[in-house]
Write an enzyme that holds these catalytic residues in place. Structure first.
Site, PDB file in Angstrom:
ATOM      1  N   ASP A  10     -95.440 -54.142 -55.980  1.00 50.72           N
ATOM      2  CA  ASP A  10     -95.691 -54.727 -54.649  1.00 50.72           C
ATOM      3  C   ASP A  10     -95.324 -56.213 -54.681  1.00 50.72           C
ATOM      4  O   ASP A  10     -96.172 -57.061 -54.511  1.00 50.72           O
ATOM      5  CB  ASP A  10     -97.153 -54.521 -54.242  1.00 50.72           C
ATOM      6  CG  ASP A  10     -98.151 -55.134 -55.219  1.00 50.72           C
ATOM      7  OD1 ASP A  10     -97.787 -55.368 -56.396  1.00 50.72           O
ATOM      8  OD2 ASP A  10     -99.292 -55.418 -54.805  1.00 50.72           O
ATOM      9  N   ASN A  39     -99.805 -56.640 -52.402  1.00 48.86           N
ATOM     10  CA  ASN A  39     -99.834 -58.093 -52.240  1.00 48.86           C
ATOM     11  C   ASN A  39     -99.500 -58.515 -50.810  1.00 48.86           C
ATOM     12  O   ASN A  39     -99.999 -59.535 -50.330  1.00 48.86           O
ATOM     13  CB  ASN A  39     -98.860 -58.757 -53.216  1.00 48.86           C
ATOM     14  CG  ASN A  39     -99.331 -58.696 -54.650  1.00 48.86           C
ATOM     15  OD1 ASN A  39    -100.522 -58.792 -54.914  1.00 48.86           O
ATOM     16  ND2 ASN A  39     -98.397 -58.528 -55.581  1.00 48.86           N
ATOM     17  N   ASP A 241     -98.344 -58.809 -64.159  1.00 55.09           N
ATOM     18  CA  ASP A 241     -97.533 -57.596 -64.202  1.00 55.09           C
ATOM     19  C   ASP A 241     -96.497 -57.608 -65.314  1.00 55.09           C
ATOM     20  O   ASP A 241     -96.100 -56.553 -65.819  1.00 55.09           O
ATOM     21  CB  ASP A 241     -96.844 -57.394 -62.857  1.00 55.09           C
ATOM     22  CG  ASP A 241     -97.841 -57.265 -61.716  1.00 55.09           C
ATOM     23  OD1 ASP A 241     -99.015 -56.969 -61.973  1.00 55.09           O
ATOM     24  OD2 ASP A 241     -97.440 -57.478 -60.555  1.00 55.09           O
TER      25      ASP A 241
END
Length: 319
Positions: A10, A39, A241
């Site tokens: 995202d 997000n 991430d």
């Protein structure tokens, strides 16, 4: 052996770095990028994924997926990622056409077309697409090699005192993923808060001197400013991430410990918490490898190398 992955994301500043590492490190083969609202809204994060592909020279299928959680109201994070979801850098126009398939179908198609045990799913946003793919084609559960997800924590939250954003955004989807009989690695806040992009890291990236490295510097500068203002990170922002992809590039980049993990769905104050039992107090078998300690220099060495490699590749293509 090359790790073959589908990156479900995202984007998001840290998702952008995860995409770049996945495309730039030869130990990983990026098969597809799928997007999920998280997000920011789905159109924004999908546009951001295509922009990252454009600046980094990534040429894989990119498909848009779930527009919101399975059952709960949608939440987004403009206080961290801005109104675009990737504020800071100038976002280039897309050079790839969006894949016409739904992200869930791309995930299923990639997994079912590959030999069993050869594709790893790397979700770095809410787990909605993964849960929907499991529901639509249950056979993927036994064919996926592993799920390496950014989400959760065993000590803290960042959306609430007990819940990390990706899990809190769609706890029912997260519960389905953790409960399924496939190997899961949870890369949570306890690990990712060690992965800060300090000033020396930003300087190393800037020294590469390419359009891509300038893009990454802009990403990290904006991300750093919101983390200073919102969460008090003074050294640099934690690039959550990135850690998932880094572990697939090099399993020595962080240590793990087995535990039983369940997602709280009904707690008055703890909804979305990843309840993590290292000691076997629930009497349940372990279902998750939980990330514990990070080798930060190793993480940033491989990331800088990936940015340099992609920079050389894209500049060569332009010439």
């Amino acid at each position: 052996m090359t790790e073959r992955i589908v990156l479900d994301c995202d984007p998001g500043h840290d998702d952008a770095l995860a995409m770049i590492l996945a495309a730039g490190d030869p130990r990983v083969e990026l098969l597809a990028v799928t997007t999920c609202a998280g997000n920011q809204t789905l159109p924004k994060v999908t546009r951001n994924a295509l922009a990252v592909c454009a600046v980094a020279g990534i040429e894989v299928p990119v498909a848009a997926g779930a527009v919101g959680p399975l059952v709960r109201p949608q939440m987004v994070a403009p206080e961290i990622h801005g109104e675009s979801g990737l504020d800071g850098p100038v976002l280039p126009e897309a050079t790839l056409e969006l894949d016409p398939r739904h992200a869930v179908d791309v995930i299923i198609d990639v997994v079912m077309a590959a030999e069993p045990g050869t594709v790893t799913l790397v979700p770095t946003g809410p787990l909605t697409n993964i849960a929907l793919a499991m529901r639509k084609e249950p056979a993927i559960v036994e064919r996926v090699k592993r799920v390496v997800l950014m989400g959760g924590s065993y000590t803290r939250g960042n959306k609430t005192p007990t819940a990390e954003f990706n899990i809190a955004a769609d706890p029912e989807a997260a519960s389905a993923v953790f409960s399924a009989p496939w190997p899961v690695t949870m890369v949570g806040l306890d690990l990712t808060h060690q992965a800060t992009a300090d000033a020396d890291v930003v300087a190393r990236i800037e020294a590469i001197g390419s359009p891509l490295s300038s893009f990454v510097v802009d990403v990290l500068e904006f991300f750093g400013s919101t983390y200073r203002e919102q969460q008090g990170f003074t050294d640099g922002p934690p690039v959550h991430d990135l850690c998932c992809v880094a572990w697939l590039c090099d399993p020595e980049v962080f240590t793990t410990q087995e535990a039983f993990v369940a997602v709280e769905l009904t707690g008055t104050w703890t909804n979305g918490m990843t309840v993590t039992d290292f000691a076997g107090l629930f009497g349940r078998p372990n279902n998750t490898d939980v990330a514990i300690t990070l080798d930060k220099p190793r993480l940033w060495d491989m990331t800088v190398d990936a940015i340099a490699s992609l920079s050389a590749r894209t500049e060569g293509a332009v010439r």
